[in-house]
Design a protein around this motif. Structure first.
Motif, PDB file in Angstrom:
ATOM      1  N   ALA A  70       0.838  -1.210   0.000  1.00 54.92           N
ATOM      2  CA  ALA A  70       0.000   0.000   0.000  1.00 54.92           C
ATOM      3  C   ALA A  70       0.868   1.253   0.000  1.00 54.92           C
ATOM      4  O   ALA A  70       0.596   2.216  -0.733  1.00 54.92           O
ATOM      5  CB  ALA A  70      -0.937   0.008   1.203  1.00 54.92           C
ATOM      6  N   SER A  76      -4.466   3.789  -0.061  1.00 48.40           N
ATOM      7  CA  SER A  76      -5.001   3.535   1.272  1.00 48.40           C
ATOM      8  C   SER A  76      -5.157   2.021   1.416  1.00 48.40           C
ATOM      9  O   SER A  76      -5.243   1.301   0.415  1.00 48.40           O
ATOM     10  CB  SER A  76      -6.373   4.203   1.431  1.00 48.40           C
ATOM     11  OG  SER A  76      -7.318   3.566   0.576  1.00 48.40           O
ATOM     12  N   PRO A  77      -5.207   1.521   2.652  1.00 52.14           N
ATOM     13  CA  PRO A  77      -5.398   0.078   2.830  1.00 52.14           C
ATOM     14  C   PRO A  77      -6.666  -0.440   2.139  1.00 52.14           C
ATOM     15  O   PRO A  77      -6.637  -1.517   1.534  1.00 52.14           O
ATOM     16  CB  PRO A  77      -5.478  -0.094   4.351  1.00 52.14           C
ATOM     17  CG  PRO A  77      -4.666   1.051   4.883  1.00 52.14           C
ATOM     18  CD  PRO A  77      -4.940   2.195   3.934  1.00 52.14           C
ATOM     19  N   SER A  78      -7.752   0.330   2.185  1.00 48.77           N
ATOM     20  CA  SER A  78      -8.985  -0.147   1.555  1.00 48.77           C
ATOM     21  C   SER A  78      -8.868  -0.158   0.034  1.00 48.77           C
ATOM     22  O   SER A  78      -9.374  -1.072  -0.628  1.00 48.77           O
ATOM     23  CB  SER A  78     -10.184   0.697   1.992  1.00 48.77           C
ATOM     24  OG  SER A  78     -10.024   2.039   1.586  1.00 48.77           O
ATOM     25  N   ARG A  79      -8.181   0.817  -0.533  1.00 43.63           N
ATOM     26  CA  ARG A  79      -8.000   0.835  -1.986  1.00 43.63           C
ATOM     27  C   ARG A  79      -7.124  -0.332  -2.422  1.00 43.63           C
ATOM     28  O   ARG A  79      -7.387  -0.982  -3.436  1.00 43.63           O
ATOM     29  CB  ARG A  79      -7.392   2.162  -2.433  1.00 43.63           C
ATOM     30  CG  ARG A  79      -7.253   2.268  -3.938  1.00 43.63           C
ATOM     31  CD  ARG A  79      -6.808   3.638  -4.367  1.00 43.63           C
ATOM     32  NE  ARG A  79      -6.652   3.689  -5.805  1.00 43.63           N
ATOM     33  CZ  ARG A  79      -5.965   4.597  -6.458  1.00 43.63           C
ATOM     34  NH1 ARG A  79      -5.385   5.582  -5.787  1.00 43.63           N
ATOM     35  NH2 ARG A  79      -5.857   4.564  -7.756  1.00 43.63           N
ATOM     36  N   SER A  81      -6.802  -3.170  -0.823  1.00 45.62           N
ATOM     37  CA  SER A  81      -7.594  -4.383  -0.635  1.00 45.62           C
ATOM     38  C   SER A  81      -8.498  -4.611  -1.842  1.00 45.62           C
ATOM     39  O   SER A  81      -8.619  -5.741  -2.338  1.00 45.62           O
ATOM     40  CB  SER A  81      -8.426  -4.267   0.642  1.00 45.62           C
ATOM     41  OG  SER A  81      -9.118  -5.465   0.863  1.00 45.62           O
ATOM     42  N   TYR A  82      -9.108  -3.554  -2.343  1.00 38.37           N
ATOM     43  CA  TYR A  82      -9.955  -3.662  -3.538  1.00 38.37           C
ATOM     44  C   TYR A  82      -9.114  -4.108  -4.735  1.00 38.37           C
ATOM     45  O   TYR A  82      -9.498  -5.021  -5.474  1.00 38.37           O
ATOM     46  CB  TYR A  82     -10.633  -2.320  -3.843  1.00 38.37           C
ATOM     47  CG  TYR A  82     -11.361  -2.341  -5.157  1.00 38.37           C
ATOM     48  CD1 TYR A  82     -12.625  -2.903  -5.264  1.00 38.37           C
ATOM     49  CD2 TYR A  82     -10.760  -1.835  -6.307  1.00 38.37           C
ATOM     50  CE1 TYR A  82     -13.277  -2.951  -6.484  1.00 38.37           C
ATOM     51  CE2 TYR A  82     -11.399  -1.878  -7.524  1.00 38.37           C
ATOM     52  CZ  TYR A  82     -12.665  -2.441  -7.609  1.00 38.37           C
ATOM     53  OH  TYR A  82     -13.316  -2.489  -8.827  1.00 38.37           O
ATOM     54  N   ARG A  95      -3.886 -13.558  -1.356  1.00 41.95           N
ATOM     55  CA  ARG A  95      -3.544 -13.060  -0.020  1.00 41.95           C
ATOM     56  C   ARG A  95      -3.229 -14.256   0.854  1.00 41.95           C
ATOM     57  O   ARG A  95      -3.872 -15.291   0.734  1.00 41.95           O
ATOM     58  CB  ARG A  95      -4.733 -12.307   0.589  1.00 41.95           C
ATOM     59  CG  ARG A  95      -4.900 -10.922   0.083  1.00 41.95           C
ATOM     60  CD  ARG A  95      -6.115 -10.300   0.734  1.00 41.95           C
ATOM     61  NE  ARG A  95      -7.132 -10.122  -0.277  1.00 41.95           N
ATOM     62  CZ  ARG A  95      -7.844  -9.021  -0.437  1.00 41.95           C
ATOM     63  NH1 ARG A  95      -7.686  -8.013   0.382  1.00 41.95           N
ATOM     64  NH2 ARG A  95      -8.726  -8.935  -1.391  1.00 41.95           N
TER      65      ARG A  95
END
Length: 156
Positions: A70, A76-79, A81-82, A95
């Protein structure tokens, strides 16, 4: 370079050039990124997909902790992750729990992802050569690297 403005309170001659250079950098980078993205999409891959594959390909064991990935992607962590989810659906990345820290996750390049990267790399290299590297002359690469290194050291 329309729209480039000198810094407030600066004289027109001394301040206009750096601001014009900023505007040129901004516009050219956007155009270059858009064109490279367009060309990668012709091969079924986005620029961000390719960057993840590249970082994982070059990493030891072809895997990186999600946090480091990241940070390097400036996501960002959420971006991230997506993005990893998109690549997981293609079978290019998986993962897994970190062997050193069971609480942490890392992204790992799969064999299928490695094949995809190897298929994409020659076309991407040709595009970068054509769109960017051919424009460099003399010591441009060294000077550009020096400027980008200085900038990188000052950014959070």
């Amino acid at each position: 370079m329309t729209g480039a403005q000198p810094a407030p309170g600066a004289g027109p001659e001394t301040a206009a050039r750096p601001w014009a250079v900023w505007q040129l950098f901004f516009e050219t980078t956007a155009r270059l990124t858009t064109e490279i993205e367009s060309r990668l999409k012709e091969h079924g891959c986005s620029l961000m997909d390719y960057q993840v594959l590249l970082l994982l390909h070059d990493a030891e064991g072809r895997r990186l902790r999600m946090g480091e990935l990241a940070q390097r992607m400036v996501f960002s962590p959420s971006r991230l992750s997506y993005q990893i989810g998109v690549l997981e659906k293609r079978g290019w990345v998986r993962r897994r729990r970190c062997p050193q820290d069971a609480r942490g996750l890392e992204a790992e390049l799969t064999d299928e992802g490695l094949r995809a990267f190897r298929r994409l790399r020659p076309a991407h290299a040709r595009d970068v050569e054509q769109l960017f590297l051919r424009a460099l002359e003399g010591d441009d690469a060294d000077r550009l690297a020096a400027v980008m290194d200085r900038l990188a050291r000052t950014l959070p």
